[in-house]
Structures are given as structure tokens and as C-alpha cells.
Design a protein around this motif. Structure first.
Motif, PDB file in Angstrom:
ATOM      1  N   LYS A 527      17.738  -9.016 -39.616  1.00  0.00           N
ATOM      2  CA  LYS A 527      17.928  -7.581 -39.844  1.00  0.00           C
ATOM      3  C   LYS A 527      16.561  -6.893 -39.848  1.00  0.00           C
ATOM      4  N   ARG A 528      15.629  -7.541 -40.504  1.00  0.00           N
ATOM      5  CA  ARG A 528      14.280  -6.977 -40.585  1.00  0.00           C
ATOM      6  C   ARG A 528      13.636  -6.928 -39.193  1.00  0.00           C
ATOM      7  N   THR A 531      15.150  -4.134 -37.109  1.00  0.00           N
ATOM      8  CA  THR A 531      14.990  -2.755 -37.579  1.00  0.00           C
ATOM      9  C   THR A 531      13.504  -2.405 -37.732  1.00  0.00           C
TER      10      THR A 531
ATOM     11  N   ASP B  37      15.946  -5.136 -48.140  1.00  0.00           N
ATOM     12  CA  ASP B  37      15.463  -5.957 -47.023  1.00  0.00           C
ATOM     13  C   ASP B  37      15.068  -7.362 -47.463  1.00  0.00           C
TER      14      ASP B  37
END
Lengths: 701, 53
Positions: A527-528, A531, B37
Motif C-alpha cells: 500500500k505504501r 501510494t 500506514d
């Protein structure tokens, strides 16, 4: 706050590491991390279970506590929720006390306090399999009669006893506990007066008021957290008057209350617990005699860490190659499909190169988290904490700091948040200040890239690479201890802390939990990458492409002419003494957002796609080749082994993470400490890098 | 795709990216922290349990 919905609210309370999180998962189906070291549950968790008739039951998993006399913010949250002091959380209607049945007497202290609250309680005896294995017997019926509440034997990890527990939770006629404890006479009058005031002035029910009166006399309400309703002036006045009187008489009222409770528990435990015939050491005890040995313990820890890093290098090799090839193939396909132009360059040199380079490290990060999950799950992590505690106490750190520091190996942010379990504010602040020095997983790609650049392919033995990696982790760890030692003797002086640590029995690893841990980590990492890192790669591509140079300019001249190049040049005078040029400077600036961005920004800046890798070792990824061919204007190699080492040292110490700064700001409630932390860490990084680079250069490296 | 069109598309992507970062920063200002995150607890729990020393 009273619950507004009709669903009854159950709170799960218990000592740390008695299996609350596992029981919560089993009851609600919610997934969360299950660890073995004490204090893993640092936050409140809420979910929904269903009664035998399918009616919803709200379940709150409260932080672990040994007593309601709170000694840390975590325990204060548990106390305040149970006492209905928190406006943000419904007051539990019923309480499930989960205890580690192998340590029943010690766990009963909290149960005893909870029973004073005047609400229905269910006592769940967890780890009954271990009780049986130890030959111990617990007289369930007798315990149930003595306490007057349902007592359910269970094994939360195997799901045994859950049906009986859910049946008990479904009962509408749950009895109130029986009081088998009389308040000592010398204190009874104070308890009665406080109880009356709490009922009258603080709106407490009579039974809850009695429990709160007892707590006020033992913990003196020393720890209060935001959201906790303050005492009325009248109650506070009564409390102060009694304290003053007892102080004048030289009476230890808190000690009298605690001892009286322990005596009652001791009598009960003697009645219901029959020790096993064979009272010799258990299997866990025998393993611990080696694993926590002052010498063998360290050796075993060293071997375990070495094995983890060997696995990271060896097992990840093929999947990394596959991902690398896939990234190159994708970039090649885009190049073939699109005509030359800015969009094509943005996609290939910016997005695909930046994200692809980071994603290549996914297998190594997964392997690291597989082993961390395995160590937590088997119970070894608590032993590692025990071994480390000796060293930590020498530098003045609280043993409770180990868990936050250990979490910081994954990421400093959960580590810093985990410092809430530390009672002493100075110890907590010290831990927050040094936690980002532990090598987090974001540093791993930087270390791996530098090791690959300085030790190409098979030219260097694996042991050297593993040794260097261990060295980086050791430097971070000892650096954290060193700075903690310094802070505890200067800025944050305080008495040496004490810690009681519970070593859970060894268990076979739950591979499902470990796999879940890995999948979660992989998801977060991707995800990091998809994004933040994608975004930074796109912006960095723009900054290294514009303003454009004349068409005749070389790739290097173009980057030099660009915005990024100018920024790199601006900081070059600062970083040249530590062996870095303006292009590395671009990496340092961009990786302030997140450390691993250094890798993707390096990939963009060094224009990997344009590099011809065919003349070099075929098994080496292009970025590493590009780094080894990078030159200073005078033709000297840029990424010499010394510069690679210096860069790794720089990343060990430098505070290159904006998210961590934001969390430190929030946890310390001031900008003073994050600014101090950034300055001391980055300053130390520069000084250590300077020493290493200058000494290394002077002696001919 | 012509070079001019490619430049326009690249700039559009860049603007979108910058807008996303600005939106993210504003969201964080309202709810500071790591923005989930990093694997730490959810924003909901964090906001409920934020406390001061």
C-alpha cells in the motif's frame, strides 16, 4: 457513559499475557495480532459477539492490568472504563475476568478488585491444558461457590470452553459476586465516608462507590488520563482529610488494605488449588534454564538473529530476481508501447522504476516478519526481552521499554505508541527519544542496496553480508542504549526502574497467526509502495527532469540542471565532508518523507533505465550496477565501500521519517521533543559518518 | 501519442499527485499520526485513547 444500545456490554479484563486478545478474537471474530510477550494489548478494542440466541453482545478488550490501582496510563484506561469514568466508552454491564490458571493466586488479585465493582462477573480460567500438564488441580466447583460467580475453565487458543463461556454470557440472571473480604477495621470508617460521598456527590451506585473508595485509598488516584472524569470537590476533600490524619498517625493505610486483600486471596487459593504431585521444573523451565542463561542466552540470541539474516539473504534471492525481472519487463513493455515523450519517461523512469525498486525488497521484508511472528508466537520473544533487560537496566532504561524498542524494529511509530505502558514519564520520554534508532524495516532496503553495491554478487562470502547487516542492527541497538544512558544521566535524571516480567510457557507456533502477520505487513508495504512512494517517485521524476536542458545534454547534465539537482548541489557543501555528492543529497532530501524512498529516488536520479547493464555481471540488478559506475567529476568512484558504509551508518542514526516526528509530537504533546530528537539524531548521524569517512579515507580505504 | 500530448498527460498526473499529497496532509492535520500506514492501531482507537501527560 452508559451504553445506549440494548446490547449488553462485556469487558474482558485480565493480567497482561493471559490470553485476552486470543479470547477477544475467538468471541468476536475480529483479527488482531497475537503476541506472547507481556503487555501486547496496549489499546482498547471493541467488537461484537453473539449470544446463544443470536443477540449481539458488545465486547471490549481492555489493556492488561495486574491491579486496578493504576500505575500506567494503560492501567488507568482499564480502571476508568470499569468505573464508568470515561465519557468515550460505555460502562461495561458485565465483566469477564480472564485469568492464567497456571498462576491463579497472582491473577486473583485483579479478580478480587473487579468483584468489588458490584457488577456481574464471569471468571474464565484460561490455559487449563497447561494446568493439567503440570499435574495441578483447580477445584472449579469450590471456587465458584466461594466467589458466587460462574467459573468457566477454557483454552482460548484452542477454542475449548468458548461454548460454555458464551452460554454464561447469554444468561440474563448472572449473579453478583459474593464478598468474601472484610475491609480492615481501621480503614472501614474512611471507606464508608468516601462511599457515601461518591454516591451522593459523584453519582455512583452504592456498590461501585465502595469499589472506587477502596481504589482511591490504594492508588491515591495518582494516574489520570484525558477523558477521565475528575472527582467532586467534596470527595477529594474527604480523601485528603483521611490521608492527613493517617499520615499524622504514621499509618500505612494502602499497605494495610493490600495485605488484607492478599491474605483473603491466599486463603482462597489454598482451598481451591492443589499443586501437582510432581513439583519439579516444567519443560518451559528446563528450556529457560538454557535460553535465559547469562552466557548461553546471549549465544542463542546471536544464533537466532544470524539465522534470520542468513534466511533473508538466501531465501529471498530468487523471488527478488523474479520481481526485478518483472519490473524490467513491464518498463520494457511500456517503452515499446509508447512513443518517446514525457509520459513514457514518467511511467518508466519515475513510477515503474521507483515503485518497482522498492517492491523488489518485499520477499526480504516478508521473511523478516515471518521470523518475528514466529518468535513472538512461540514465546521466545519474551525470553529475548528478559536477556535484554539486564543490559537495559544498566543504561537506566525500564525493562518495559523493551517491547516498544522491539516494535521499533518493524516501525518506530507503533513502538512509540507502545511506550504508553511505561509508568514513569521520564522513562517513557527516554524510550520515545531512542526508539527511532532501532533499525526499522524501512531502513532494510537502504542497507540491502548498499551491501549489494559494496559487495557485488558472489564475490563476497554470504557471512560477510550477514555480518554487516547484523552490525547495522547492533549499532542501532547499542546506539539507542548509549543515548538512553546519556539522557538518563543528563536531561531526564531519575531513579533506576524496576520491572517484573512474566515469561509465558513455550508454545508450538500458530502458523495461521504468523501468516496473518506476514500478510498484514505485505499489504501495508505494498500500500505504501503504491501510494506514498509512487507519488514521491512521480514528483521526483518531475524535479529531476525539469527545467529541461538543451537536447545535446547528457543524462547527468540534465539531472544536474534540474530542480532536484540544484537542491542536491545546495546541500552538497554539508554532505561532501561525509563522502556524499549532490545526487546522494537528492536521495537524502527525498527520503526525509520515508527512509526507503532513498532507494526509489536513487533509481530515478541515477537513470537506471538508461544504463547498459549488459557489460557487467548478468546476475546483478541494474540499480546496483549504476551505483557502482557512478563517478565524481574527477573520475573517482562515488559509491566506494567506505561511502556505502558511511551511508548505512548515516541511515542508522538520522531521523529521516516525517511520520515518526508527527507521532512524537502527538505523544509528547509538544514540538520541543520532536525537534530535539531530529537535531540530536541527524547531528549524531553526521558526526559518526564524518568520523568514519575521514578516518577511513586517511587510512587508505 | 505526440510529445506535446505526452507532456500534457505527464503534467496532469503530476498535478493529481500533488493534490493527493495536499489532501493527505490536510487529513493528517485533522487526525495526526501515521495515517495507518505503519501497522499501528486504527485512527478510531487512536482518537479515543489519545491522552496527555
Amino acid at each position: 457513559m452508559k451504553s445506549e444500545s440494548t446490547a449488553p456490554v462485556f469487558a474482558i479484563v485480565g493480567n497482561p499475557n493471559c490470553g485476552k486478545s486470543t479470547l477477544f478474537n475467538a468471541l468476536t471474530g475480529l483479527k488482531q495480532k497475537v503476541g506472547n510477550y507481556p503487555g501486547v494489548t496496549v489499546e482498547k478494542k471493541q467488537g461484537t459477539a453473539y449470544s446463544q440466541h443470536g443477540l449481539p453482545l458488545t465486547v471490549i478488550d481492555l489493556p492488561g492490568a495486574y491491579s486496578l490501582a493504576a500505575r500506567s496510563p494503560d492501567e488507568a484506561v482499564t480502571r476508568d472504563v470499569l468505573l464508568g469514568r470515561r465519557a468515550d466508552t460505555p460502562t461495561p454491564d458485565r465483566i469477564i475476568c480472564l485469568v492464567d490458571a497456571t498462576n491463579l493466586e497472582r491473577n486473583l488479585y485483579l479478580v478480587h478488585q473487579v468483584m468489588d465493582l458490584g457488577r456481574p462477573v464471569i471468571l474464565a480460567l484460561n490455559m487449563m491444558d497447561l494446568v493439567e500438564a503440570s499435574g495441578m488441580t483447580i477445584r472449579i466447583g469450590r471456587l465458584q461457590t466461594a466467589l458466587g460467580i460462574p467459573v468457566i475453565p477454557c483454552e482460548a487458543v484452542n477454542g475449548k470452553g468458548l461454548i460454555e463461556l458464551k452460554l454464561a454470557m447469554s444468561r440474563t440472571d448472572l449473579p453478583l459476586p459474593r464478598h468474601a473480604w472484610d475491609v480492615p477495621g481501621a480503614i472501614a470508617a474512611a471507606v464508608a465516608e468516601l462511599q457515601a460521598s461518591l454516591a451522593l456527590n459523584d453519582g455512583k451506585s452504592p456498590l461501585s462507590a465502595r469499589a472506587e473508595a477502596l481504589l482511591l485509598l490504594t492508588d491515591q488516584d495518582s494516574i489520570r488520563v484525558a477523558g477521565s472524569t475528575p472527582l467532586s470537590a467534596r470527595t477529594a476533600e474527604i480523601l485528603a482529610t483521611w490521608k492527613k490524619r493517617w499520615e499524622a498517625e504514621g499509618m500505612d493505610w494502602a499497605g494495610t488494605l493490600v495485605n488484607s486483600r492478599y491474605e483473603a486471596i491466599g486463603r482462597l487459593a489454598a482451598e481451591v488449588v492443589q499443586p501437582g504431585a510432581a513439583s519439579g521444573p516444567t519443560v518451559s523451565d528446563r528450556i529457560d534454564s538454557v535460553v535465559t542463561h547469562p552466557l548461553w542466552g546471549w549465544l542463542i540470541l546471536g544464533v537466532v538473529m544470524t539465522l534470520i539474516f542468513v534466511s533473508i539473504f538466501t531465501l529471498a534471492e530468487y523471488p527478488m530476481d523474479w520481481i526485478g525481472n518483472g519490473v524490467s519487463a513491464l518498463a520494457g513493455w511500456v517503452k515499446g508501447a509508447l512513443a518517446p515523450g514525457d509520459l513514457r519517461d514518467l511511467l518508466t523512469d519515475g513510477a515503474i522504476q521507483g515503485v518497482g525498486t522498492i517492491v523488489t525488497f518485499l520477499p526480504q521484508i516478508l521473511i523478516l516478519f515471518f521470523f518475528i511472528g514466529l518468535l513472538e508466537n512461540t514465546g521466545y520473544m519474551a525470553r529475548a526481552a528478559f536477556i535484554m533487560d539486564r543490559m537495559m537496566s544498566r543504561v537506566g532504561l525500564n525493562g518495559r521499554s523493551f517491547i516498544p524498542l522491539l516494535s521499533s524494529y518493524a516501525c518506530a511509530i507503533p513502538g512509540i505508541m507502545a511506550t504508553r505502558t511505561i509508568e514513569d514519564p521520564k522513562d517513557r520520554l527516554t524510550t520515545i527519544l531512542v526508539a527511532p534508532l532501532m533499525s526499522c524495516s524501512a531502513r532494510l532496503p537502504v542497507y540491502l542496496l548498499m551491501i549489494a553495491a559494496m559487495m557485488p554478487g558472489n564475490l563476497v562470502p554470504l557471512a560477510t553480508k550477514v555480518g554487516l547487516m547484523l552490525f547495522m542492527y547492533a549499532i542501532g541497538t547499542f546506539g539507542a542504549f548509549g543515548f538512553a544512558w546519556l539522557f538518563k544521566r543528563t536531561l531526564l535524571k531519575g531513579a533506576p526502574p524496576l520491572m517484573i516480567m512474566e515469561l509465558p510457557p513455550y508454545r508450538l507456533p500458530g502458523l495461521k497467526d504468523v501468516a496473518m502477520h506476514m500478510v498484514q505487513r505485505a499489504g501495508l508495504f505494498l500500500k505504501r509502495a503504491g501510494t506514498v512512494i509512487l507519488g514521491i517517485s512521480i514528483i521526483l521524476w518531475f524535479l529531476s527532469t525539469y527545467p529541461k536542458s538543451p537536447a545535446t545534454a547528457t543524462q547527468t547534465q540534465q539531472v544536474e540542471h534540474s530542480f532536484a539537482g540544484r537542491a542536491g548541489h545546495a546541500i552538497e557543501p554539508l554532505i561532501k565532508p561525509i563522502g556524499f555528492d549532490w545526487r546522494i543529497g537528492i536521495g537524502l532530501i527525498s527520503s526525509f518523507a520515508a527512509r526507503e524512498v532513498f532507494v526509489s529516488s536513487t533509481a530515478v536520479v541515477f537513470s537506471v533505465e538508461n544504463f547498459d547493464a549488459t557489460n557487467d555481471h548478468a546476475d546483478i540488478a541494474p540499480l546496483r550496477v549504476a551505483l557502482r559506475h557512478a563517478r565524481w567529476p574527477d573520475g573517482r568512484a562515488l559509491f566506494t565501500p567506505l561511502v556505502c558504509l558511511t551511508l548505512m551508518i548515516y541511515y542508522v542514526f538520522a531521523m529521516q521519517c516525517m511520520s515518526t516526528i508527527a507521532v512524537v509530537r502527538r505523544e509528547t504533546n509538544s514540538w520541543r521533543w520532536p525537534i530535539f530528537q531530529t537535531l540530536y539524531m541527524t547531528g549524531a548521524a553526521w558526526i559518526f559518518s564524518f568520523i568514519i569517512y575521514q578516518v577511513g579515507t586517511a587510512i587508505g580505504f | 501519442m505526440s510529445p506535446t500530448l505526452q507532456t500534457a498527460a505527464a503534467v496532469a498526473l503530476l498535478v493529481l499527485t500533488i493534490a493527493w499529497f495536499i489532501r493527505r496532509a490536510i487529513k493528517r492535520r485533522r487526525n495526526p499520526g501515521c495515517g495507518s500506514d505503519c501497522g499501528c492501531p486504527t485512527a478510531d482507537i487512536k482518537s479515543k485513547l489519545t491522552h496527555k501527560h
